[in-house]
Design an enzyme around this catalytic site. Structure first.
Site, PDB file in Angstrom:
ATOM      1  N   LYS A  33       9.348 -15.099-103.040  1.00 37.54           N
ATOM      2  CA  LYS A  33       9.361 -15.463-101.620  1.00 37.54           C
ATOM      3  C   LYS A  33       9.131 -14.221-100.770  1.00 37.54           C
ATOM      4  O   LYS A  33       9.850 -13.236-100.874  1.00 37.54           O
ATOM      5  CB  LYS A  33      10.703 -16.097-101.254  1.00 37.54           C
ATOM      6  CG  LYS A  33      10.800 -16.465 -99.772  1.00 37.54           C
ATOM      7  CD  LYS A  33      12.048 -17.284 -99.490  1.00 37.54           C
ATOM      8  CE  LYS A  33      13.228 -16.471 -99.056  1.00 37.54           C
ATOM      9  NZ  LYS A  33      13.175 -15.983 -97.676  1.00 37.54           N
ATOM     10  N   ASP A  60       7.410 -17.450 -96.440  1.00 36.65           N
ATOM     11  CA  ASP A  60       8.492 -18.049 -95.644  1.00 36.65           C
ATOM     12  C   ASP A  60       8.479 -17.458 -94.231  1.00 36.65           C
ATOM     13  O   ASP A  60       9.259 -16.567 -93.909  1.00 36.65           O
ATOM     14  CB  ASP A  60       9.815 -17.737 -96.367  1.00 36.65           C
ATOM     15  CG  ASP A  60      11.039 -18.248 -95.643  1.00 36.65           C
ATOM     16  OD1 ASP A  60      10.917 -19.200 -94.853  1.00 36.65           O
ATOM     17  OD2 ASP A  60      12.132 -17.690 -95.883  1.00 36.65           O
ATOM     18  N   LYS A  62       8.286 -19.607 -91.354  1.00 35.72           N
ATOM     19  CA  LYS A  62       8.928 -20.592 -90.452  1.00 35.72           C
ATOM     20  C   LYS A  62       8.240 -20.683 -89.092  1.00 35.72           C
ATOM     21  O   LYS A  62       8.841 -20.417 -88.048  1.00 35.72           O
ATOM     22  CB  LYS A  62      10.402 -20.243 -90.253  1.00 35.72           C
ATOM     23  CG  LYS A  62      11.223 -20.189 -91.534  1.00 35.72           C
ATOM     24  CD  LYS A  62      12.688 -19.981 -91.223  1.00 35.72           C
ATOM     25  CE  LYS A  62      13.564 -19.961 -92.450  1.00 35.72           C
ATOM     26  NZ  LYS A  62      13.452 -18.739 -93.263  1.00 35.72           N
ATOM     27  N   ASP A  65       5.558 -23.273 -82.848  1.00 29.96           N
ATOM     28  CA  ASP A  65       4.850 -22.977 -81.601  1.00 29.96           C
ATOM     29  C   ASP A  65       4.097 -24.251 -81.202  1.00 29.96           C
ATOM     30  O   ASP A  65       4.321 -25.306 -81.824  1.00 29.96           O
ATOM     31  CB  ASP A  65       3.896 -21.784 -81.823  1.00 29.96           C
ATOM     32  CG  ASP A  65       3.628 -21.015 -80.530  1.00 29.96           C
ATOM     33  OD1 ASP A  65       3.457 -21.652 -79.474  1.00 29.96           O
ATOM     34  OD2 ASP A  65       3.569 -19.771 -80.588  1.00 29.96           O
ATOM     35  N   THR A 123      20.791 -23.358 -92.313  1.00 27.27           N
ATOM     36  CA  THR A 123      22.145 -23.479 -92.873  1.00 27.27           C
ATOM     37  C   THR A 123      23.132 -22.565 -92.131  1.00 27.27           C
ATOM     38  O   THR A 123      24.335 -22.695 -92.293  1.00 27.27           O
ATOM     39  CB  THR A 123      22.161 -23.154 -94.383  1.00 27.27           C
ATOM     40  OG1 THR A 123      21.430 -21.951 -94.590  1.00 27.27           O
ATOM     41  CG2 THR A 123      21.550 -24.256 -95.202  1.00 27.27           C
ATOM     42  N   ARG A 215      19.896 -12.163-103.769  1.00 24.55           N
ATOM     43  CA  ARG A 215      20.767 -11.078-104.255  1.00 24.55           C
ATOM     44  C   ARG A 215      21.281 -11.190-105.685  1.00 24.55           C
ATOM     45  O   ARG A 215      21.388 -10.150-106.348  1.00 24.55           O
ATOM     46  CB  ARG A 215      21.922 -10.877-103.257  1.00 24.55           C
ATOM     47  CG  ARG A 215      21.438 -10.185-101.996  1.00 24.55           C
ATOM     48  CD  ARG A 215      22.364 -10.364-100.839  1.00 24.55           C
ATOM     49  NE  ARG A 215      22.344 -11.745-100.355  1.00 24.55           N
ATOM     50  CZ  ARG A 215      23.046 -12.187 -99.317  1.00 24.55           C
ATOM     51  NH1 ARG A 215      23.838 -11.360 -98.666  1.00 24.55           N
ATOM     52  NH2 ARG A 215      22.952 -13.443 -98.930  1.00 24.55           N
TER      53      ARG A 215
HETATM   54  O1  C5P Z   1      20.389 -13.349-101.384  1.00 22.09           O
HETATM   55  P1  C5P Z   1      20.370 -14.839-101.253  1.00 22.09           P
HETATM   56  O2  C5P Z   1      20.291 -15.568-102.573  1.00 22.09           O
HETATM   57  O3  C5P Z   1      21.489 -15.340-100.366  1.00 22.09           O
HETATM   58  O4  C5P Z   1      18.982 -15.109-100.506  1.00 22.09           O
HETATM   59  C1  C5P Z   1      18.595 -16.383-100.096  1.00 22.09           C
HETATM   60  C2  C5P Z   1      17.266 -16.309 -99.423  1.00 22.09           C
HETATM   61  O5  C5P Z   1      16.991 -17.580 -98.857  1.00 22.09           O
HETATM   62  C3  C5P Z   1      17.189 -15.308 -98.266  1.00 22.09           C
HETATM   63  O6  C5P Z   1      15.853 -14.817 -98.203  1.00 22.09           O
HETATM   64  C4  C5P Z   1      17.506 -16.151 -97.048  1.00 22.09           C
HETATM   65  O7  C5P Z   1      16.919 -15.652 -95.876  1.00 22.09           O
HETATM   66  C5  C5P Z   1      16.868 -17.479 -97.445  1.00 22.09           C
HETATM   67  N1  C5P Z   1      17.407 -18.639 -96.765  1.00 22.09           N
HETATM   68  C6  C5P Z   1      18.740 -18.987 -96.792  1.00 22.09           C
HETATM   69  N2  C5P Z   1      19.187 -20.110 -96.144  1.00 22.09           N
HETATM   70  C7  C5P Z   1      18.310 -20.872 -95.484  1.00 22.09           C
HETATM   71  C8  C5P Z   1      16.959 -20.552 -95.447  1.00 22.09           C
HETATM   72  C9  C5P Z   1      16.527 -19.409 -96.116  1.00 22.09           C
HETATM   73  O8  C5P Z   1      19.542 -18.316 -97.433  1.00 22.09           O
HETATM   74  N3  C5P Z   1      18.735 -21.966 -94.893  1.00 22.09           N
END
Ligand code: C5P
Length: 239
Positions: A33, A60, A62, A65, A123, A215
């Site tokens: 991503k 990603d 998003k 507009d 979220t 992460r």
């Molecule tokens: O590190 P982690 O597993 O929390 O990363 C989740 C990824 O998904 C990040 O890039 C975050 O910006 C993205 N994301 C999220 N929740 C969302 C939409 C995207 O955690 N609702």
């Protein structure tokens, strides 16, 4: 259904991504991503480079507009050859339809049109914030379902959602409608700032069709092993 978890490349620059990817065998083709941080730092060249390395890309960005602008932007993005990209459902059915049309028009002949999914409610948005800031007075769950239905009406391929909403979205749409969910944590790993988390197996059982993992892989001492474990758990769980 994607058998590969999508790895969120949340790094500040290309060099950091190179260092991270050097820990994977060259022949391991990943689904990654690319988000706003790295795209705004490195530009479209980062996508081209990752593709040249053989990886599939979820871009990603998003988009949100007026329909004309989003359609034209999608036409440009389609030429990058990504597998998946997204818009905000809050932009409306007309905007989402224009986004899909832009992708179709911008995809070079003989290439697959990227799948297009919609972000419903982020979220990070609580129900109280949604009521106050957006003046949407339904439940958060109902708003997510409504946006998913709008995305389907606009001809999109799916939504980004919490795994907690995946099953109901499947019921309201179709089995094939993509339910891509972040907030994935293998048992025993650091939660970080995510609030409503699930393990890869729980997410699959809950109806997710794709997972995004950041992460737990990017900050792992052994990223490749962590990736393989998550992939295995995701693949083995049944819906
Ligand atoms: O590190 P982690 O597993 O929390 O990363 C989740 C990824 O998904 C990040 O890039 C975050 O910006 C993205 N994301 C999220 N929740 C969302 C939409 C995207 O955690 N609702």
């Amino acid at each position: 259904m994607s058998e590969r978890p999508i790895i969120a490349l949340d790094f500040p620059n290309k060099q950091a991504i190179e260092t991270f990817l050097a820990q994977f065998p060259k022949e391991e083709k990943l689904f990654v991503k690319v988000g706003m941080e790295i795209f705004y730092q490195e530009g479209p060249a980062i996508v081209t480079w990752l593709k040249d390395c053989g990886h599939d890309i979820f871009l990603d960005l998003k988009l949100h507009d007026i329909p004309n602008t989003v359609g034209r932007a999608m036409e440009r993005l389609a030429s990058l050859g990504v597998a998946l990209t997204n818009v905000h459902a809050a932009g409306g059915i007309e905007m989402m339809t224009a986004a899909k049309k832009g992708l179709q028009q911008g995809t070079p002949a003989g290439h697959k049109v990227p799948d297009l999914i919609a972000v419903t409610q982020l979220t990070s948005t609580s129900e109280a914030q949604m009521h106050h800031d957006q003046q949407i007075m339904t439940s958060l769950q109902e708003s997510v379902m409504h946006y998913a239905t709008c995305a389907q009406k606009a001809g999109l391929d799916g939504v980004v959602c919490s795994a907690h909403e995946a099953k109901q979205i499947k019921q309201r749409t179709t089995d094939a409608f993509i339910r891509l969910t972040p907030g994935i944590r293998p048992a025993g790993s650091e939660v970080g700032d995510q609030k409503r988390i699930m393990t890869p197996a729980q997410a699959r059982k809950a109806g997710a069709t794709m997972i995004v993992v950041g992460r737990p892989i990017t900050q792992s001492k052994a990223p490749y092993e962590s990736y393989l474990q998550i992939k295995q758990e995701w693949k083995e769980a049944s819906q």
